[in-house]
Enzyme design. Structure first.
Site, PDB file in Angstrom:
ATOM      1  N   THR A 113       0.828  -1.217   0.000  1.00 50.48           N
ATOM      2  CA  THR A 113       0.000   0.000   0.000  1.00 50.48           C
ATOM      3  C   THR A 113       0.859   1.261   0.000  1.00 50.48           C
TER       4      THR A 113
ATOM      5  N   GLY B 285       3.099  -2.994   8.536  1.00 48.45           N
ATOM      6  CA  GLY B 285       3.297  -3.250   9.959  1.00 48.45           C
ATOM      7  C   GLY B 285       4.741  -3.609  10.256  1.00 48.45           C
TER       8      GLY B 285
ATOM      9  N   GLU C 284      -6.037  -5.820   4.009  1.00 47.37           N
ATOM     10  CA  GLU C 284      -6.077  -7.060   3.228  1.00 47.37           C
ATOM     11  C   GLU C 284      -7.258  -7.062   2.286  1.00 47.37           C
TER      12      GLU C 284
HETATM   13  C1  LIG Z   1       1.573 -15.836  12.152  1.00 41.43           C
HETATM   14  C2  LIG Z   1       0.438 -16.646  11.598  1.00 41.43           C
HETATM   15  C3  LIG Z   1       0.080 -16.338  10.155  1.00 41.43           C
HETATM   16  C4  LIG Z   1      -1.326 -15.788  10.021  1.00 41.43           C
HETATM   17  C5  LIG Z   1      -1.338 -14.374   9.519  1.00 41.43           C
HETATM   18  C6  LIG Z   1      -2.696 -13.856   9.255  1.00 41.43           C
HETATM   19  C7  LIG Z   1      -2.891 -12.513   9.886  1.00 41.43           C
HETATM   20  C8  LIG Z   1      -2.006 -11.456   9.293  1.00 41.43           C
HETATM   21  C9  LIG Z   1      -2.545 -10.114   9.684  1.00 41.43           C
HETATM   22  C10 LIG Z   1      -1.629  -9.020   9.230  1.00 41.43           C
HETATM   23  C11 LIG Z   1      -2.166  -7.700   9.656  1.00 41.43           C
HETATM   24  C12 LIG Z   1      -2.225  -6.696   8.787  1.00 41.43           C
HETATM   25  C13 LIG Z   1      -1.743  -6.873   7.400  1.00 41.43           C
HETATM   26  C14 LIG Z   1      -2.448  -6.086   6.398  1.00 41.43           C
HETATM   27  C15 LIG Z   1      -1.657  -6.215   5.120  1.00 41.43           C
HETATM   28  C16 LIG Z   1      -2.272  -5.528   3.973  1.00 41.43           C
HETATM   29  O1  LIG Z   1      -3.257  -4.866   4.046  1.00 41.43           O
HETATM   30  S1  LIG Z   1      -1.403  -5.848   2.531  1.00 41.43           S
HETATM   31  C17 LIG Z   1      -2.259  -4.918   1.323  1.00 41.43           C
HETATM   32  C18 LIG Z   1      -3.600  -5.556   1.009  1.00 41.43           C
HETATM   33  N1  LIG Z   1      -4.163  -4.914  -0.129  1.00 41.43           N
HETATM   34  C19 LIG Z   1      -5.216  -5.403  -0.776  1.00 41.43           C
HETATM   35  O2  LIG Z   1      -5.845  -6.366  -0.400  1.00 41.43           O
HETATM   36  C20 LIG Z   1      -5.585  -4.658  -2.016  1.00 41.43           C
HETATM   37  C21 LIG Z   1      -6.967  -5.042  -2.508  1.00 41.43           C
HETATM   38  N2  LIG Z   1      -7.026  -4.893  -3.958  1.00 41.43           N
HETATM   39  C22 LIG Z   1      -6.971  -6.006  -4.773  1.00 41.43           C
HETATM   40  O3  LIG Z   1      -6.911  -7.130  -4.347  1.00 41.43           O
HETATM   41  C23 LIG Z   1      -7.027  -5.753  -6.260  1.00 41.43           C
HETATM   42  O4  LIG Z   1      -6.472  -4.535  -6.572  1.00 41.43           O
HETATM   43  C24 LIG Z   1      -8.468  -5.875  -6.810  1.00 41.43           C
HETATM   44  C25 LIG Z   1      -8.779  -7.312  -6.872  1.00 41.43           C
HETATM   45  C26 LIG Z   1      -9.426  -5.161  -5.911  1.00 41.43           C
HETATM   46  C27 LIG Z   1      -8.611  -5.230  -8.174  1.00 41.43           C
HETATM   47  O5  LIG Z   1      -7.446  -5.537  -8.846  1.00 41.43           O
HETATM   48  P1  LIG Z   1      -7.430  -5.426 -10.416  1.00 41.43           P
HETATM   49  O6  LIG Z   1      -6.086  -5.664 -10.921  1.00 41.43           O
HETATM   50  O7  LIG Z   1      -8.129  -4.157 -10.807  1.00 41.43           O
HETATM   51  O8  LIG Z   1      -8.242  -6.663 -10.776  1.00 41.43           O
HETATM   52  P2  LIG Z   1      -9.581  -6.737 -11.550  1.00 41.43           P
HETATM   53  O9  LIG Z   1      -9.412  -6.027 -12.867  1.00 41.43           O
HETATM   54  O10 LIG Z   1     -10.696  -6.318 -10.682  1.00 41.43           O
HETATM   55  O11 LIG Z   1      -9.607  -8.303 -11.792  1.00 41.43           O
HETATM   56  C28 LIG Z   1      -8.696  -8.857 -12.744  1.00 41.43           C
HETATM   57  C29 LIG Z   1      -8.835 -10.355 -12.663  1.00 41.43           C
HETATM   58  O12 LIG Z   1      -7.987 -10.837 -11.625  1.00 41.43           O
HETATM   59  C30 LIG Z   1      -8.724 -11.576 -10.695  1.00 41.43           C
HETATM   60  N3  LIG Z   1      -8.140 -11.374  -9.374  1.00 41.43           N
HETATM   61  C31 LIG Z   1      -8.012 -10.211  -8.716  1.00 41.43           C
HETATM   62  N4  LIG Z   1      -7.402 -10.428  -7.526  1.00 41.43           N
HETATM   63  C32 LIG Z   1      -7.150 -11.762  -7.442  1.00 41.43           C
HETATM   64  C33 LIG Z   1      -6.533 -12.592  -6.461  1.00 41.43           C
HETATM   65  N5  LIG Z   1      -6.085 -12.091  -5.263  1.00 41.43           N
HETATM   66  N6  LIG Z   1      -6.420 -13.904  -6.746  1.00 41.43           N
HETATM   67  C34 LIG Z   1      -6.887 -14.415  -7.922  1.00 41.43           C
HETATM   68  N7  LIG Z   1      -7.503 -13.672  -8.886  1.00 41.43           N
HETATM   69  C35 LIG Z   1      -7.609 -12.368  -8.653  1.00 41.43           C
HETATM   70  C36 LIG Z   1     -10.121 -11.030 -10.798  1.00 41.43           C
HETATM   71  O13 LIG Z   1     -11.059 -11.973 -10.303  1.00 41.43           O
HETATM   72  C37 LIG Z   1     -10.240 -10.816 -12.292  1.00 41.43           C
HETATM   73  O14 LIG Z   1     -10.458 -12.035 -12.893  1.00 41.43           O
HETATM   74  P3  LIG Z   1     -11.426 -12.078 -14.173  1.00 41.43           P
HETATM   75  O15 LIG Z   1     -10.884 -11.034 -15.153  1.00 41.43           O
HETATM   76  O16 LIG Z   1     -12.776 -11.706 -13.670  1.00 41.43           O
HETATM   77  O17 LIG Z   1     -11.319 -13.490 -14.659  1.00 41.43           O
HETATM   78  C1  FAD Z   2      -4.434  -1.480  10.550  1.00 44.16           C
HETATM   79  C2  FAD Z   2      -3.962  -1.553   9.124  1.00 44.16           C
HETATM   80  C3  FAD Z   2      -2.824  -2.275   8.812  1.00 44.16           C
HETATM   81  C4  FAD Z   2      -2.364  -2.317   7.503  1.00 44.16           C
HETATM   82  N1  FAD Z   2      -1.207  -3.005   7.213  1.00 44.16           N
HETATM   83  C5  FAD Z   2      -0.752  -2.999   5.942  1.00 44.16           C
HETATM   84  C6  FAD Z   2       0.479  -3.666   5.638  1.00 44.16           C
HETATM   85  O1  FAD Z   2       1.106  -4.255   6.514  1.00 44.16           O
HETATM   86  N2  FAD Z   2       0.926  -3.640   4.352  1.00 44.16           N
HETATM   87  C7  FAD Z   2       0.237  -2.995   3.348  1.00 44.16           C
HETATM   88  O2  FAD Z   2       0.692  -3.004   2.195  1.00 44.16           O
HETATM   89  N3  FAD Z   2      -0.950  -2.357   3.607  1.00 44.16           N
HETATM   90  C8  FAD Z   2      -1.438  -2.351   4.871  1.00 44.16           C
HETATM   91  N4  FAD Z   2      -2.628  -1.710   5.161  1.00 44.16           N
HETATM   92  C9  FAD Z   2      -3.299  -0.940   4.087  1.00 44.16           C
HETATM   93  C10 FAD Z   2      -4.563  -1.635   3.609  1.00 44.16           C
HETATM   94  O3  FAD Z   2      -4.238  -2.778   2.868  1.00 44.16           O
HETATM   95  C11 FAD Z   2      -5.385  -0.645   2.780  1.00 44.16           C
HETATM   96  O4  FAD Z   2      -5.787   0.404   3.616  1.00 44.16           O
HETATM   97  C12 FAD Z   2      -6.598  -1.337   2.170  1.00 44.16           C
HETATM   98  O5  FAD Z   2      -6.197  -2.192   1.131  1.00 44.16           O
HETATM   99  C13 FAD Z   2      -7.638  -0.326   1.641  1.00 44.16           C
HETATM  100  O6  FAD Z   2      -7.057   0.475   0.639  1.00 44.16           O
HETATM  101  P1  FAD Z   2      -7.122   2.076   0.771  1.00 44.16           P
HETATM  102  O7  FAD Z   2      -6.671   2.440   2.120  1.00 44.16           O
HETATM  103  O8  FAD Z   2      -6.439   2.628  -0.420  1.00 44.16           O
HETATM  104  O9  FAD Z   2      -8.669   2.432   0.675  1.00 44.16           O
HETATM  105  P2  FAD Z   2      -9.445   2.893  -0.648  1.00 44.16           P
HETATM  106  O10 FAD Z   2      -9.481   1.775  -1.631  1.00 44.16           O
HETATM  107  O11 FAD Z   2      -8.946   4.210  -1.072  1.00 44.16           O
HETATM  108  O12 FAD Z   2     -10.928   3.007  -0.014  1.00 44.16           O
HETATM  109  C14 FAD Z   2     -11.547   4.255   0.215  1.00 44.16           C
HETATM  110  C15 FAD Z   2     -13.014   4.100  -0.175  1.00 44.16           C
HETATM  111  O13 FAD Z   2     -13.071   3.906  -1.586  1.00 44.16           O
HETATM  112  C16 FAD Z   2     -13.878   2.777  -1.892  1.00 44.16           C
HETATM  113  N5  FAD Z   2     -13.416   2.138  -3.135  1.00 44.16           N
HETATM  114  C17 FAD Z   2     -12.139   1.934  -3.537  1.00 44.16           C
HETATM  115  N6  FAD Z   2     -12.116   1.301  -4.718  1.00 44.16           N
HETATM  116  C18 FAD Z   2     -13.405   1.081  -5.075  1.00 44.16           C
HETATM  117  C19 FAD Z   2     -14.044   0.464  -6.197  1.00 44.16           C
HETATM  118  N7  FAD Z   2     -13.338  -0.071  -7.214  1.00 44.16           N
HETATM  119  N8  FAD Z   2     -15.399   0.422  -6.201  1.00 44.16           N
HETATM  120  C20 FAD Z   2     -16.123   0.935  -5.194  1.00 44.16           C
HETATM  121  N9  FAD Z   2     -15.582   1.547  -4.102  1.00 44.16           N
HETATM  122  C21 FAD Z   2     -14.243   1.615  -4.053  1.00 44.16           C
HETATM  123  C22 FAD Z   2     -13.678   1.847  -0.696  1.00 44.16           C
HETATM  124  O14 FAD Z   2     -14.756   0.917  -0.591  1.00 44.16           O
HETATM  125  C23 FAD Z   2     -13.669   2.849   0.456  1.00 44.16           C
HETATM  126  O15 FAD Z   2     -15.004   3.140   0.830  1.00 44.16           O
HETATM  127  C24 FAD Z   2      -3.086  -1.638   6.471  1.00 44.16           C
HETATM  128  C25 FAD Z   2      -4.239  -0.911   6.782  1.00 44.16           C
HETATM  129  C26 FAD Z   2      -4.694  -0.875   8.109  1.00 44.16           C
HETATM  130  C27 FAD Z   2      -5.948  -0.096   8.435  1.00 44.16           C
END
Ligand SMILES: CCCCCCCCCC/C=C\CCCC(=O)SCCNC(=O)CCNC(=O)[C@H](O)C(C)(C)COP(=O)(O)OP(=O)(O)OC[C@H]1O[C@@H](n2cnc3c(N)ncnc32)[C@H](O)[C@@H]1OP(=O)(O)O
Ligand code: FAD
Length: 596
Positions: free
Chosen positions: A79, A118, A362
């Site tokens: 992110t 984190g 996530e």
């Molecule tokens: C110690 C013990 C271990 C246990 C640990 C567990 C606990 C850990 C906790 C940790 C705490 C905090 C950590 C937090 C870390 C983070 O937050 S990391 C950052 C996370 N960020 C996200 O999740 C971002 C979310 N966004 C997305 O996933 C993608 O951008 C999104 C899917 C929303 C859109 O991506 P696009 O590239 O635009 O994709 P589309 O055009 O919508 O779809 C394209 C096709 O790809 C398929 N797709 C998309 N994602 C996936 C996937 N993950 N896997 C498989 N396929 C995927 C999608 O279905 C489309 O397919 P199609 O074209 O329809 O066939």
């Molecule tokens: C406690 C915490 C720990 C984290 N740890 C990590 C980490 O370790 N590593 C890491 O990489 N990231 C980490 N993150 C970041 C996290 O993965 C992002 O905040 C999360 O993926 C959401 O993305 P964003 O913040 O850009 O929100 P945005 O996507 O900007 O969301 C803002 C608003 O826009 C809306 N929106 C966005 N896209 C669309 C769409 N296509 N259609 C409709 N609505 C939409 C959402 O629903 C939301 O209401 C952490 C976040 C938190 C809160």
């Protein structure tokens, strides 16, 4: 504070390492050390899984031992300030320089700074960085790189690295989430994690994986893990709230009777017993999802990615719904404890702040449900073309002839009712998209105009999956249990079905033959079931078997000494060290004397 947290974190990690236990246990035991979260969670939660999921065997041989022995401490920096959801829009770049066989990492502008990872703020010395890969002038999209950011001896940031902590948050305040910027920072070619894509020495890009989204594999893994985490989090919260409700006596419904336990109020049972059921529902569903996940991994090891789309759809909606339900129900547990539920010493605020964060990280709730909806609409269209449906969508067949499902208030009948709601809502979305297209919209706009309904359809699909899995797994797992245990667990799974049927009467009226009389019967059955569960309520939360050290709650300790513990914690507050705060002499007294 930070020093204490790091010490506790290392005691936890090294202690478990000595016991040779696996990381899920590490995750669980860390709860005994932290009310919020360990600065090492990302190391084991995402850094290690990404090395396993995204590195070649040779790269794993190099990095995995260092990570598992904590010779390097990592995190996962995907992110950025400007992008979290839209991964394809990430701005950090990694440009290959064939003359030196290096990638040059750049943070083009402020919004490109990595933000949130984190452990990044002060703890990690390495991280996984998602950056747009450029080679020979072509951008190949976001790819994972392993990057050392601090000197392993001095812990000083390396030249070209700008790193720090992002500041206080609603929760997670022991996770030292950080920011990270690169100024022409060079890393060896070999630091591109090359399991799914490679860059040769001369800069040729070689795509290895058949499926373009395997780079997102770690996120799928964590989403699967979070469903289990939520079950655990909710089980802790409802243990605290039910035990407190058994101790707390309040009001006098009958003039000549003593104050009753608040747990005897039907409204208190309505707040809390769904929390017990939901913890069970999510635990059983998470185990089912994990088995699905490992099955898909096995298929992918054989080169078959056909089952990945369904796994992505399932993990997306189950992560979204489990985290949303848990956040709402932990807050409900807090409400059920009155003022004392608002005390930090109750541990309900910390549990809530952890759970509500998972609704966002996530993968944001809305965004992930729309991912599931994308799969549902595609499946409906494939059904229209006569193609086979995946197992979790078999229920769509029943909607093919468009006939309304006849309402049956047995547990199995209610599960079928939720199938009908999901099928009906997906069909309504397809109809809406087609109507907009027929009115001249392009597909993207027609999709956008239907997204509110699509989120609802994905939630309905997820609810139908949870209801079916919860019911089936309860029947399977209790087959050999005593009649008493079987009866109580059956009551909990039936309560879940009745609760959600009452929550979704509008949908059931629309997509089944449910009548007003049926609703009255559901309400009566639900209330009668609350009374049946009451005698076992404390036993049911005791069965979650949390030690007091893990609950960390003045309200939820096993001995029920709530008021004594509340007072003990109050007296520890720094403000109580002196009878008169020095602020009185500095500010209040001068003010009273008109001298301010
Ligand atoms: C110690 C013990 C271990 C246990 C640990 C567990 C606990 C850990 C906790 C940790 C705490 C905090 C950590 C937090 C870390 C983070 O937050 S990391 C950052 C996370 N960020 C996200 O999740 C971002 C979310 N966004 C997305 O996933 C993608 O951008 C999104 C899917 C929303 C859109 O991506 P696009 O590239 O635009 O994709 P589309 O055009 O919508 O779809 C394209 C096709 O790809 C398929 N797709 C998309 N994602 C996936 C996937 N993950 N896997 C498989 N396929 C995927 C999608 O279905 C489309 O397919 P199609 O074209 O329809 O066939
Ligand atoms: C406690 C915490 C720990 C984290 N740890 C990590 C980490 O370790 N590593 C890491 O990489 N990231 C980490 N993150 C970041 C996290 O993965 C992002 O905040 C999360 O993926 C959401 O993305 P964003 O913040 O850009 O929100 P945005 O996507 O900007 O969301 C803002 C608003 O826009 C809306 N929106 C966005 N896209 C669309 C769409 N296509 N259609 C409709 N609505 C939409 C959402 O629903 C939301 O209401 C952490 C976040 C938190 C809160």
């Amino acid at each position: 504070m930070y020093g204490q947290i790091v010490r506790d974190g290392l005691v936890n990690v090294t202690g478990i390492e000595d016991l040779g236990l696996t990381s899920p246990v590490l995750q669980r035991t860390s709860d005994a050390f932290f009310k919020e979260i360990s600065p090492f969670l990302l190391h084991f939660g995402m850094f290690v899984p990404t090395i396993i999921g995204q590195c070649t065997p040779e790269q794993q041989a190099k990095w995995l031992p260092l990570a598992m022995d904590l010779k390097i401490i990592g995190t996962y920096a995907q992110t950025e300030l400007g992008h979290g959801t839209f991964i394809r829009g990430l701005e950090t770049t990694a440009t290959y320089d064939a003359s030196t066989e290096q990638f040059i990492l750049k943070t083009p502008k402020l919004s490109s700074y990595k933000w949130w990872a984190g452990g990044l703020g002060k703890t990690a010395n390495h991280c996984i960085v998602l950056a747009q890969l450029y080679t020979k002038g072509v951008c190949h999209g976001p790819h994972p790189f392993i990057v050392q950011i601090r000197d392993t001896e001095t812990h000083m940031p390396l030249p070209g690295i700008k790193v720090g902590e992002i500041g206080p948050k609603l929760g997670f305040n022991t996770a030292d989430n950080g920011f990270l910027g690169f100024e022409d920072f060079r890393i060896p070619r070999e630091n591109l994690m090359m399991k799914n894509a490679q860059v040769t020495k001369d800069g040729t890009y070689v795509k290895v994986a058949r499926h373009g989204k395997l780079t997102y594999g770690t996120m799928v893994f964590v989403r699967v893990m979070l469903v289990s985490d939520m079950a655990y989090c909710l089980a802790k919260a409802v243990t605290i709230a039910v035990r407190y409700s058994a101790v707390r006596r309040q009001s006098q419904p009958k003039p000549d009777q003593p104050e009753p336990q608040v747990l005897d109020y039907l409204t208190q049972q309505h707040k809390l017993f769904i929390c017990i059921s939901t913890a069970h529902a999510m635990k059983l569903t998470s185990t089912w999802l994990w088995n699905t996940f490992t099955g898909v991994l096995a298929d992918m090891r054989d080169g078959n990615t056909d089952t990945l789309p369904e796994l992505h759809a399932l993990s997306s909606c189950l992560k979204a719904i489990s985290t949303s339900d848990t956040s709402a129900l932990i807050e409900q547990c807090r409400f059920a404890c009155g003022g004392h539920g608002y005390m930090y010493s109750s541990n309900l605020p910390a549990l809530y702040s952890f759970a509500t964060a998972t609704r966002t990280y996530e993968g944001d709730y809305t965004v992930l449900l729309l991912q599931t909806a994308r799969f549902l609409v595609k499946s409906w269209e494939q059904m229209d073309e006569g193609k086979p449906l995946t197992p979790t969508l078999a229920y769509l067949e029943q909607s093919r002839n468009g006939s309304q499902v006849s309402w049956d208030d047995s547990p199995e009948g209610i599960v079928r009712g939720f199938d009908a709601v999901a099928a009906g809502r997906i069909g309504a979305c397809v109809k809406s998209i087609r109507k907009h297209i027929n009115n001249g919209m392009d597909y993207e706009d027609a999709w956008q105009m239907t997204t509110v309904q699509l989120v609802g359809a994905a939630e309905a699909h997820c609810r139908a999956v949870i209801c079916r899995v919860y019911r089936d797994e309860t029947a399977r797992l209790t087959a050999g249990c005593s009649p008493g245990v079987k009866a109580v667990l059956d009551q909990l799974s039936t309560l879940y079905l009745l609760y959600w049927a009452l929550e979704r009467t509008g949908d059931l009226l629309r997509f089944s033959s449910l009548s007003e009389r049926d609703i009255e019967n559901l309400q009566a059955r639900y209330e009668a079931l609350l009374l049946k569960i009451r005698p076992n309520a404390v036993g049911l939360v005791d069965a979650f078997d949390f030690r007091d050290e893990v609950l960390m709650s003045t309200l939820g300790s096993y001995d029920g000494r709530v008021y004594e513990r509340l007072m003990e914690e109050a007296l520890k507050t720094p403000l109580n060290r002196e009878p008169v705060s020095d602020s009185f002499h500095k500010y209040i007294k001068p003010m009273m004397q008109g001298k301010l």
